[in-house]
Design a protein around this motif. Structure first.
Motif, PDB file in Angstrom:
ATOM      1  N   ALA A 108       0.861  -1.196   0.000  1.00  0.00           N
ATOM      2  CA  ALA A 108       0.128   0.033  -0.095  1.00  0.00           C
ATOM      3  C   ALA A 108       0.850   1.145   0.134  1.00  0.00           C
ATOM      4  O   ALA A 108       0.582   2.328  -0.746  1.00  0.00           O
ATOM      5  N   ILE A 109       1.684   1.153   0.807  1.00  0.00           N
ATOM      6  CA  ILE A 109       2.833   2.362   0.944  1.00  0.00           C
ATOM      7  C   ILE A 109       3.707   2.817  -0.409  1.00  0.00           C
ATOM      8  O   ILE A 109       3.753   3.882  -0.961  1.00  0.00           O
ATOM      9  N   GLN A 110       4.100   1.649  -0.748  1.00  0.00           N
ATOM     10  CA  GLN A 110       4.972   1.791  -2.227  1.00  0.00           C
ATOM     11  C   GLN A 110       3.868   2.395  -3.206  1.00  0.00           C
ATOM     12  O   GLN A 110       4.231   3.223  -4.091  1.00  0.00           O
ATOM     13  N   LYS A 111       2.683   1.988  -3.256  1.00  0.00           N
ATOM     14  CA  LYS A 111       1.842   2.274  -4.333  1.00  0.00           C
ATOM     15  C   LYS A 111       1.360   3.719  -4.289  1.00  0.00           C
ATOM     16  O   LYS A 111       1.420   4.648  -5.124  1.00  0.00           O
ATOM     17  N   LEU A 112       1.423   4.328  -2.993  1.00  0.00           N
ATOM     18  CA  LEU A 112       1.018   5.803  -2.802  1.00  0.00           C
ATOM     19  C   LEU A 112       2.287   6.460  -2.994  1.00  0.00           C
ATOM     20  O   LEU A 112       2.342   7.563  -3.457  1.00  0.00           O
ATOM     21  N   ALA A 113       3.279   5.801  -2.749  1.00  0.00           N
ATOM     22  CA  ALA A 113       4.633   6.696  -2.852  1.00  0.00           C
ATOM     23  C   ALA A 113       5.020   6.793  -4.274  1.00  0.00           C
ATOM     24  O   ALA A 113       5.924   7.919  -4.566  1.00  0.00           O
ATOM     25  N   LEU A 114       4.452   6.098  -5.223  1.00  0.00           N
ATOM     26  CA  LEU A 114       5.298   6.200  -6.592  1.00  0.00           C
ATOM     27  C   LEU A 114       4.886   7.667  -7.038  1.00  0.00           C
ATOM     28  O   LEU A 114       3.729   8.109  -7.157  1.00  0.00           O
ATOM     29  N   GLY A 115       6.005   8.363  -7.414  1.00  0.00           N
ATOM     30  CA  GLY A 115       6.003   9.732  -8.127  1.00  0.00           C
ATOM     31  C   GLY A 115       5.861  10.745  -7.046  1.00  0.00           C
ATOM     32  O   GLY A 115       5.976  11.734  -7.400  1.00  0.00           O
ATOM     33  N   ALA A 116       5.787  10.481  -6.049  1.00  0.00           N
ATOM     34  CA  ALA A 116       5.686  11.509  -4.802  1.00  0.00           C
ATOM     35  C   ALA A 116       7.122  12.063  -4.292  1.00  0.00           C
ATOM     36  O   ALA A 116       8.158  11.219  -4.827  1.00  0.00           O
ATOM     37  N   ASN A 117       7.078  12.746  -3.374  1.00  0.00           N
ATOM     38  CA  ASN A 117       8.361  13.394  -3.004  1.00  0.00           C
ATOM     39  C   ASN A 117       9.011  12.764  -1.804  1.00  0.00           C
ATOM     40  O   ASN A 117       8.419  12.746  -0.705  1.00  0.00           O
ATOM     41  N   PRO A 118      10.076  12.178  -1.975  1.00  0.00           N
ATOM     42  CA  PRO A 118      10.589  11.401  -0.955  1.00  0.00           C
ATOM     43  C   PRO A 118      11.184  12.377   0.106  1.00  0.00           C
ATOM     44  O   PRO A 118      11.745  11.903   1.156  1.00  0.00           O
ATOM     45  N   GLY A 119      11.508  13.390  -0.091  1.00  0.00           N
ATOM     46  CA  GLY A 119      12.309  14.410   0.807  1.00  0.00           C
ATOM     47  C   GLY A 119      11.156  15.220   1.416  1.00  0.00           C
ATOM     48  O   GLY A 119      11.647  16.220   2.182  1.00  0.00           O
ATOM     49  N   ALA A 120      10.007  15.230   1.287  1.00  0.00           N
ATOM     50  CA  ALA A 120       9.063  16.245   2.002  1.00  0.00           C
ATOM     51  C   ALA A 120       9.343  16.163   3.512  1.00  0.00           C
ATOM     52  O   ALA A 120       8.829  17.207   4.023  1.00  0.00           O
TER      53      ALA A 120
END
Ligand code: KG4
Ligand code: ZN
Length: 330
Positions: free
Chosen positions: A182-194
């Motif tokens: 679930a987390i991998q799916k949400l994280a796709l394309g989002a900002n890992p440095g937020a």
């Protein structure tokens, strides 16, 4: 040597037929995700009950898909532990009954050893010795895998496993189970440095892990920010990155410290796309070979159990008193 492998340590009922530890004749998995999903995690009682329901059809399908009769098997292999005892007992009892009725040897397999052996199901055949990162819902550890098949523990988590952290945070967010997916799916394309989540590293040479600080920090963040005031996607990407950073860093460190030329990553969290991508980039930069089993052999499966059993058999033969074998939780 044709081995039927059986795996029921957690929430997957799995059976597979493998020849000589590498030729996969069949692999069947009955997932219980829909059963446990409403609870945001595995309910042990339900898991045992579902294993009971699935075990015979799953074994029959594995034999059918491999086009082999039970009497033509050379041995039956089964996960003995660690895992949920009630769940393990279903697979163990089925395996004992089959082995007894068919007069075949029974090979007990340690679930962790099974995950480690999945490294040999990678496209690139690992050359021992290599470092193996075992990262799942119950374990996070680094091993040195030697040619004779021994695995030496180099460092493990002091508290939570990485998968456990994924699952707990996903549950708090109410985004589904298993949490890592679930987390991998949400994280796709989002900002890992937020969001700057903490990374536990310990002393300079330490190969140990800790995810409880990260988990607490992420949980506190969720509690102190009401829904809609932060981007869930950026939260997921930042959390995932914090886990992946430490896993990658320590795996590379282990290879360097031990002077080894290759790294394998196995277990459910090794299915994580970001972890696979980061490991690929950083091991290439360090001139290390990387062995990644296909995703379906990272999460729990019976192919890895049958493959591990073949190696156990070559070293030590079958269980001497198979009917006395018991399951163990840890
Ligand atoms: O190896 P496994 O199937 O069972 C255990 O032996 O624990 O691992 C399950 C764990 C769960 O915590 C799940 O959230 C995590 O693996 N997982 C993932 C992914 N797929 C499964 N974690 C991160 N990313 C994924 N894609
Ligand atoms: Zn597992």
């Amino acid at each position: 040597m044709v081995i039927l492998g059986i795996e029921t340590s957690c929430d997957e009922t799995a059976a597979a037929v493998v020849r000589d530890g590498k030729d996969i004749l069949s692999g069947v998995i009955a997932s219980q995700v829909p059963v446990h999903s409403p609870f945001g995690g595995v309910v042990p009682e339900l898991a045992s009950r579902m294993h009971l329901e699935y075990i015979i059809p799953v074994i029959e399908r594995a034999l059918g898909n491999a086009a082999i009769a039970a009497k033509d098997l050379d041995a039956i292999a089964v996960t003995r532990g660690p895992g949920l005892v009630g769940a393990l007992l279903v697979g163990l009892s089925a395996a004992k009954a089959m082995a007894y009725a068919l007069q075949k040897p029974l090979i007990p397999v340690n679930h962790l050893h099974g995950h480690i052996q999945a490294a040999f199901l990678s496209e690139d055949m690992p050359r021992e010795p290599f470092v193996c990162l075992v990262v799942s819902g119950g374990h996070t550890a680094l091993y040195r895998v030697d040619p004779q098949g021994d695995s030496l523990l180099l460092g493990a988590t002091r508290d939570d496993a990485a998968g456990e952290a994924f699952d707990k945070i996903a549950k708090l967010l109410g985004i589904g189970y298993p949490g890592g997916v679930a987390i991998q799916k949400l994280a796709l394309g989002a900002n890992p440095g937020a969001i700057a989540f903490p990374r536990s590293r310990f002393e300079k040479d330490s190969l140990e892990f800790s995810f409880s600080g990260l988990k607490t920090s992420a949980a506190n963040f969720i509690r102190s920010h009401s829904a809609g005031t932060f981007a869930l996607e950026d939260f997921a990407a930042s959390f995932q990155e914090a886990v992946v950073d430490v896993l990658v860093e320590k795996s590379i460190k282990a290879a360097k410290q031990c002077g080894l030329g290759g790294i394998a990553a196995v277990g459910g969290v090794a299915a994580n796309a970001r972890l696979r991508e980061r490991l690929a980039g950083e091991s290439a930069a360090e001139n290390l070979r990387l062995y990644l089993p296909p995703v379906r052999f990272c999460t729990d499966n019976a192919v890895m159990i049958a493959a591990a059993a073949f190696r156990t058999w070559k070293r030590s033969g079958p269980a001497p008193d198979m009917l006395a074998l018991d399951a163990f939780s840890r």
